[in-house]
Structures are given as C-alpha cells and as structure tokens.
Design a protein around this motif. Structure first.
Motif, PDB file in Angstrom:
ATOM      1  N   GLU A 159       0.837  -1.204   0.000  1.00  0.00           N
ATOM      2  CA  GLU A 159       0.000   0.000   0.000  1.00  0.00           C
ATOM      3  C   GLU A 159       0.872   1.255   0.000  1.00  0.00           C
ATOM      4  OE1 GLU A 159      -3.519   2.208   2.628  1.00  0.00           O
ATOM      5  OE2 GLU A 159      -2.710   0.265   3.283  1.00  0.00           O
ATOM      6  N   LEU A 160       1.882   1.298   0.879  1.00  0.00           N
ATOM      7  CA  LEU A 160       2.783   2.442   0.930  1.00  0.00           C
ATOM      8  C   LEU A 160       3.599   2.539  -0.353  1.00  0.00           C
ATOM      9  CD1 LEU A 160       4.021   4.808   2.477  1.00  0.00           C
ATOM     10  CD2 LEU A 160       5.660   3.194   3.483  1.00  0.00           C
ATOM     11  N   GLN A 161       4.031   1.399  -0.857  1.00  0.00           N
ATOM     12  CA  GLN A 161       4.797   1.375  -2.107  1.00  0.00           C
ATOM     13  C   GLN A 161       4.010   2.019  -3.246  1.00  0.00           C
ATOM     14  OE1 GLN A 161       5.241  -2.450  -4.124  1.00  0.00           O
ATOM     15  NE2 GLN A 161       7.460  -2.081  -4.259  1.00  0.00           N
ATOM     16  N   SER A 162       2.743   1.661  -3.345  1.00  0.00           N
ATOM     17  CA  SER A 162       1.885   2.201  -4.403  1.00  0.00           C
ATOM     18  C   SER A 162       1.694   3.704  -4.243  1.00  0.00           C
ATOM     19  CB  SER A 162       0.528   1.490  -4.374  1.00  0.00           C
ATOM     20  OG  SER A 162      -0.336   2.027  -5.341  1.00  0.00           O
ATOM     21  N   LYS A 163       1.495   4.157  -3.006  1.00  0.00           N
ATOM     22  CA  LYS A 163       1.289   5.590  -2.765  1.00  0.00           C
ATOM     23  C   LYS A 163       2.544   6.390  -3.098  1.00  0.00           C
ATOM     24  CE  LYS A 163      -2.268   5.181   0.830  1.00  0.00           C
ATOM     25  NZ  LYS A 163      -2.588   5.399   2.264  1.00  0.00           N
ATOM     26  N   ILE A 164       3.710   5.856  -2.740  1.00  0.00           N
ATOM     27  CA  ILE A 164       4.958   6.559  -3.035  1.00  0.00           C
ATOM     28  C   ILE A 164       5.196   6.598  -4.539  1.00  0.00           C
ATOM     29  CG2 ILE A 164       7.467   6.508  -2.766  1.00  0.00           C
ATOM     30  CD1 ILE A 164       7.076   5.392   0.035  1.00  0.00           C
ATOM     31  N   ASN A 165       4.925   5.488  -5.215  1.00  0.00           N
ATOM     32  CA  ASN A 165       5.079   5.465  -6.675  1.00  0.00           C
ATOM     33  C   ASN A 165       4.204   6.522  -7.344  1.00  0.00           C
ATOM     34  OD1 ASN A 165       7.023   3.467  -6.939  1.00  0.00           O
ATOM     35  ND2 ASN A 165       5.539   1.812  -7.071  1.00  0.00           N
ATOM     36  N   THR A 166       2.982   6.644  -6.863  1.00  0.00           N
ATOM     37  CA  THR A 166       2.063   7.655  -7.401  1.00  0.00           C
ATOM     38  C   THR A 166       2.611   9.054  -7.171  1.00  0.00           C
ATOM     39  OG1 THR A 166       0.131   6.225  -7.037  1.00  0.00           O
ATOM     40  CG2 THR A 166      -0.276   8.592  -7.242  1.00  0.00           C
ATOM     41  N   ALA A 167       3.173   9.289  -5.986  1.00  0.00           N
ATOM     42  CA  ALA A 167       3.750  10.592  -5.666  1.00  0.00           C
ATOM     43  C   ALA A 167       4.945  10.902  -6.564  1.00  0.00           C
ATOM     44  CB  ALA A 167       4.169  10.631  -4.198  1.00  0.00           C
ATOM     45  N   LEU A 168       5.787   9.913  -6.816  1.00  0.00           N
ATOM     46  CA  LEU A 168       6.969  10.123  -7.659  1.00  0.00           C
ATOM     47  C   LEU A 168       6.567  10.459  -9.095  1.00  0.00           C
ATOM     48  CD1 LEU A 168       9.302   7.251  -6.395  1.00  0.00           C
ATOM     49  CD2 LEU A 168       9.478   9.695  -5.891  1.00  0.00           C
ATOM     50  N   LYS A 169       5.558   9.776  -9.595  1.00  0.00           N
ATOM     51  CA  LYS A 169       5.076  10.063 -10.954  1.00  0.00           C
ATOM     52  C   LYS A 169       4.525  11.481 -11.039  1.00  0.00           C
ATOM     53  CE  LYS A 169       3.855   5.221 -11.900  1.00  0.00           C
ATOM     54  NZ  LYS A 169       2.727   4.258 -12.066  1.00  0.00           N
ATOM     55  N   LYS A 170       3.795  11.893 -10.018  1.00  0.00           N
ATOM     56  CA  LYS A 170       3.230  13.240  -9.990  1.00  0.00           C
ATOM     57  C   LYS A 170       4.332  14.287  -9.929  1.00  0.00           C
ATOM     58  CE  LYS A 170       0.020  16.201  -7.419  1.00  0.00           C
ATOM     59  NZ  LYS A 170      -0.904  16.295  -6.250  1.00  0.00           N
ATOM     60  N   MET A 171       5.401  14.000  -9.170  1.00  0.00           N
ATOM     61  CA  MET A 171       6.514  14.934  -9.038  1.00  0.00           C
ATOM     62  C   MET A 171       7.167  15.212 -10.387  1.00  0.00           C
ATOM     63  SD  MET A 171       9.801  14.703  -6.463  1.00  0.00           S
ATOM     64  CE  MET A 171      10.816  16.173  -6.199  1.00  0.00           C
ATOM     65  N   VAL A 172       7.265  14.174 -11.202  1.00  0.00           N
ATOM     66  CA  VAL A 172       7.827  14.342 -12.547  1.00  0.00           C
ATOM     67  C   VAL A 172       6.851  15.113 -13.432  1.00  0.00           C
ATOM     68  CG1 VAL A 172       8.581  13.136 -14.630  1.00  0.00           C
ATOM     69  CG2 VAL A 172       9.261  12.277 -12.380  1.00  0.00           C
ATOM     70  N   GLN A 173       5.585  14.731 -13.380  1.00  0.00           N
ATOM     71  CA  GLN A 173       4.579  15.319 -14.272  1.00  0.00           C
ATOM     72  C   GLN A 173       4.348  16.804 -14.008  1.00  0.00           C
ATOM     73  OE1 GLN A 173       1.288  12.714 -13.486  1.00  0.00           O
ATOM     74  NE2 GLN A 173       2.065  11.055 -14.778  1.00  0.00           N
ATOM     75  N   ASP A 174       4.402  17.228 -12.754  1.00  0.00           N
ATOM     76  CA  ASP A 174       4.107  18.640 -12.473  1.00  0.00           C
ATOM     77  C   ASP A 174       5.343  19.540 -12.522  1.00  0.00           C
ATOM     78  OD1 ASP A 174       5.466  18.364 -10.042  1.00  0.00           O
ATOM     79  OD2 ASP A 174       3.651  18.292  -8.818  1.00  0.00           O
ATOM     80  N   GLY A 175       6.495  18.945 -12.889  1.00  0.00           N
ATOM     81  CA  GLY A 175       7.709  19.744 -13.054  1.00  0.00           C
ATOM     82  C   GLY A 175       8.553  19.903 -11.810  1.00  0.00           C
ATOM     83  N   SER A 176       8.062  19.402 -10.673  1.00  0.00           N
ATOM     84  CA  SER A 176       8.813  19.555  -9.421  1.00  0.00           C
ATOM     85  C   SER A 176      10.137  18.799  -9.451  1.00  0.00           C
ATOM     86  CB  SER A 176       7.964  19.067  -8.235  1.00  0.00           C
ATOM     87  OG  SER A 176       6.798  19.840  -8.100  1.00  0.00           O
ATOM     88  N   TRP A 177      10.153  17.672 -10.147  1.00  0.00           N
ATOM     89  CA  TRP A 177      11.382  16.866 -10.228  1.00  0.00           C
ATOM     90  C   TRP A 177      12.483  17.649 -10.954  1.00  0.00           C
ATOM     91  CZ3 TRP A 177      14.764  14.671 -13.725  1.00  0.00           C
ATOM     92  CH2 TRP A 177      15.537  13.591 -13.266  1.00  0.00           C
ATOM     93  N   ASP A 178      12.149  18.211 -12.097  1.00  0.00           N
ATOM     94  CA  ASP A 178      13.128  18.993 -12.859  1.00  0.00           C
ATOM     95  C   ASP A 178      13.621  20.206 -12.073  1.00  0.00           C
ATOM     96  OD1 ASP A 178      13.431  17.520 -15.244  1.00  0.00           O
ATOM     97  OD2 ASP A 178      11.546  18.305 -16.017  1.00  0.00           O
ATOM     98  N   ARG A 179      12.707  20.859 -11.380  1.00  0.00           N
ATOM     99  CA  ARG A 179      13.104  22.038 -10.599  1.00  0.00           C
ATOM    100  C   ARG A 179      14.044  21.649  -9.463  1.00  0.00           C
ATOM    101  NH1 ARG A 179       7.704  23.408 -11.774  1.00  0.00           N
ATOM    102  NH2 ARG A 179       6.927  22.555  -9.800  1.00  0.00           N
ATOM    103  N   ALA A 180      13.794  20.503  -8.841  1.00  0.00           N
ATOM    104  CA  ALA A 180      14.652  20.045  -7.748  1.00  0.00           C
ATOM    105  C   ALA A 180      16.038  19.666  -8.264  1.00  0.00           C
ATOM    106  CB  ALA A 180      14.008  18.857  -7.040  1.00  0.00           C
ATOM    107  N   VAL A 181      16.088  19.029  -9.431  1.00  0.00           N
ATOM    108  CA  VAL A 181      17.381  18.672 -10.038  1.00  0.00           C
ATOM    109  C   VAL A 181      18.190  19.923 -10.324  1.00  0.00           C
ATOM    110  CG1 VAL A 181      18.477  17.758 -12.108  1.00  0.00           C
ATOM    111  CG2 VAL A 181      16.670  16.463 -11.008  1.00  0.00           C
ATOM    112  N   GLN A 182      17.564  20.904 -10.943  1.00  0.00           N
ATOM    113  CA  GLN A 182      18.269  22.133 -11.305  1.00  0.00           C
ATOM    114  C   GLN A 182      18.746  22.882 -10.068  1.00  0.00           C
ATOM    115  OE1 GLN A 182      19.328  23.083 -14.252  1.00  0.00           O
ATOM    116  NE2 GLN A 182      20.292  24.859 -13.308  1.00  0.00           N
ATOM    117  N   ALA A 183      17.908  22.945  -9.052  1.00  0.00           N
ATOM    118  CA  ALA A 183      18.257  23.688  -7.841  1.00  0.00           C
ATOM    119  C   ALA A 183      19.430  23.065  -7.102  1.00  0.00           C
ATOM    120  CB  ALA A 183      17.038  23.759  -6.914  1.00  0.00           C
TER     121      ALA A 183
END
Length: 283
Positions: free
Chosen positions: A240-264
């Motif tokens: 259950e936790l694994q699935s929720k974290i996976n969903t969060a990681l996908k959202k982080m990429v989709q909304d641009g937060s992942w790229d912003r964190a990498v650049q920062a």
C-alpha cells in the motif's frame, strides 16, 4: 436586572450559534490556526543521509537541503504530512535495512540503489533517479584514467556501499579497498593522500567537488562504471505504501517539481543528470 441582561445576552449568542450551524458555516469557515494537521498531527520519520552535498546535507543551522530531501518532502506531502511533521533521521549506508526493519523510519530516501540483494530484506518504490558510478581523484593526479588503473591503489568508499566492491570484483581485483564510515572521511583521506580515489555515484561526487572549500582540489574521471537506480526503501510487504509513493513520484515528474529540484541542487555543480527514470518497482 443585571441577571436579566446577562440571560438575554446568552440567549442571543445561543441563537446565533444555532443559525450558523444550520447554515453550515461552522464547517466551512475555519481559521488556519485551528485547522488540524494532516494524519491527525502525527509525525513521519524519514531516513536520509546527513553528509551528502547536493543530495542530502544537514546544515549547521539544523536545516536540510538536497535533491533527496526535496523528494522526501514531496512524497511526505502527498502522503498527507506537512513540512513540520517530517522527522528526518540519519540513515548511513550500512544501517538502512535495519532502520526499516526496526520501524525506526517509514521510508528511506538516501541515494539507495535498488539491487536484488537489498530486495531480499526491504522493498523499494521508484526508481526516482538514475546515477552512474564514477571516481573522484585529486585534481593533479593523472595516473587514474580507467578502472584498471586502481590495481594496487587505495580505493575508498563507505561501509555498506556496493560501489567499491563493484570495482574490486569486476574491474580492479588488486585494488586496496578502504571502507570508512562516511564519504566525508573518504574525502579527507583523498585530500591528505591517505587514499588514491573515492568511488560512488557521480551525483554524490559532483556534490562534494562543487563545495566552495573543495573547488579545484578534485576531479571526476568521467567513467560510467555502472547504472545506479535510486529507490525509496520501505518495509518489505508494504504494498500500500509502495503504491502511494510510486504515485507521488510520478506526480513529481509530471508537475515539473522533479526537474526544478534537479536544477536547484545539481545545477551549480554543472552536473549532467539523466532524465527521470520510469517507475517500475511494484508494477
């Protein structure tokens, strides 16, 4: 007379309260300070490294910074926890599995490479980052340009890391492996010529080399000796936790937060990262 006025005032207040309840105002209008914290105000313990610039560093003022820290905060937010509900705990490489098994942390975001041996003890969500194993050497040392050059040289990494053992087993069997407790100790040994090279993921090495006090002292060899898929470690069987974290990681990429964190976090070091990897664990 005074008693009568007090009674009238109480009646008015009671009537107003009943009116507000009937209109639903008591549910819809709340002051921010009165709003309950997520998950009933409970805290969540998250394991990170404390000594990895660019990824996860505990600063002198007690705050935390780095890409892993940003990922941990984003995931915790998606699980319903605010920033003040996150309790970061130190997760050295050699202690990560035990911290998870003991329930000392809910999950770990600590440059934690996914491999079959670790998956016998814990589960992973992700991956959320792709790094490559490299070597850090002294800036003036041109004797190490390929992995085989490490034969008969002192190679440092941290206890519990797979990086140095990977070099010794597959690339330079005569390397003199030195295992220290932290990468900071390895870096000090490299600067003082106690060891000849430090090996781990290029993301970690770039973070160290980019620190103001280290600039110009070290260089990355540019060798990509392995692919390291960073995953988020969690208790085995917690799908259950694994699935929720996976969903969060996908959202982080989709909304641009992942790229912003990498650049920062990596932009100042000039580190060229790979694109966000596809989430595959648990699928």
């Amino acid at each position: 007379m005074k008693f009568s006025k007090a009674g009238s005032a109480a009646a008015v207040i009671a009537a107003l309260a009943l009116t507000a309840t009937a209109c639903g105002g008591g549910d819809d209008i709340k002051s921010p300070s009165a709003s309950p914290a997520g998950n009933g105000g409970k805290k969540i313990a998250v394991g990170i490294k404390f000594d990895q610039p660019g990824l996860a560093l505990k600063k002198p003022d007690g705050t935390y910074a780095g890409f892993d820290v940003d990922v941990a905060r984003y995931v915790a937010k998606e699980l319903g926890y605010g920033p003040d509900q996150i309790e970061f705990k130190k997760a050295p490489s050699a202690q990560r599995e035990q911290l998870i098994k003991n329930g000392d942390v809910k999950f770990i975001v600590a440059s934690y490479s996914i491999n079959d041996k670790r998956k016998q003890q814990v589960d992973f969500a992700g991956p959320y980052f792709l790094a490559h194993q490299d070597l850090l050497v002294r800036a003036g040392d041109n004797s190490i340009t390929k992995p085989e050059d490490l034969n008969s040289k002192k190679l440092c990494s941290v206890t519990g890391s797979t990086s140095a053992q990977n070099v010794k087993d597959k690339l330079a069997p005569k390397a003199d492996l030195q295992e220290f407790g932290t990468y900071s100790e390895c870096l000090t040994g490299l600067e003082n010529k106690v060891v000849d090279a430090l090996t781990t993921d290029d993301s970690i090495l770039a973070g160290y080399a980019a620190q103001p006090e280290h600039q110009g002292k070290f260089r990355l060899t540019g060798l990509s000796m392995s692919d390291e898929r960073y995953g988020i470690g969690l208790k085995k069987g917690d799908t259950e936790l694994q699935s929720k974290i996976n969903t969060a990681l996908k959202k982080m990429v989709q909304d641009g937060s992942w790229d912003r964190a990498v650049q920062a976090n990596f932009g100042p070091a000039g580190y060229k990262n790979a694109p966000a990897p596809q989430v595959t664990e648990g699928s």
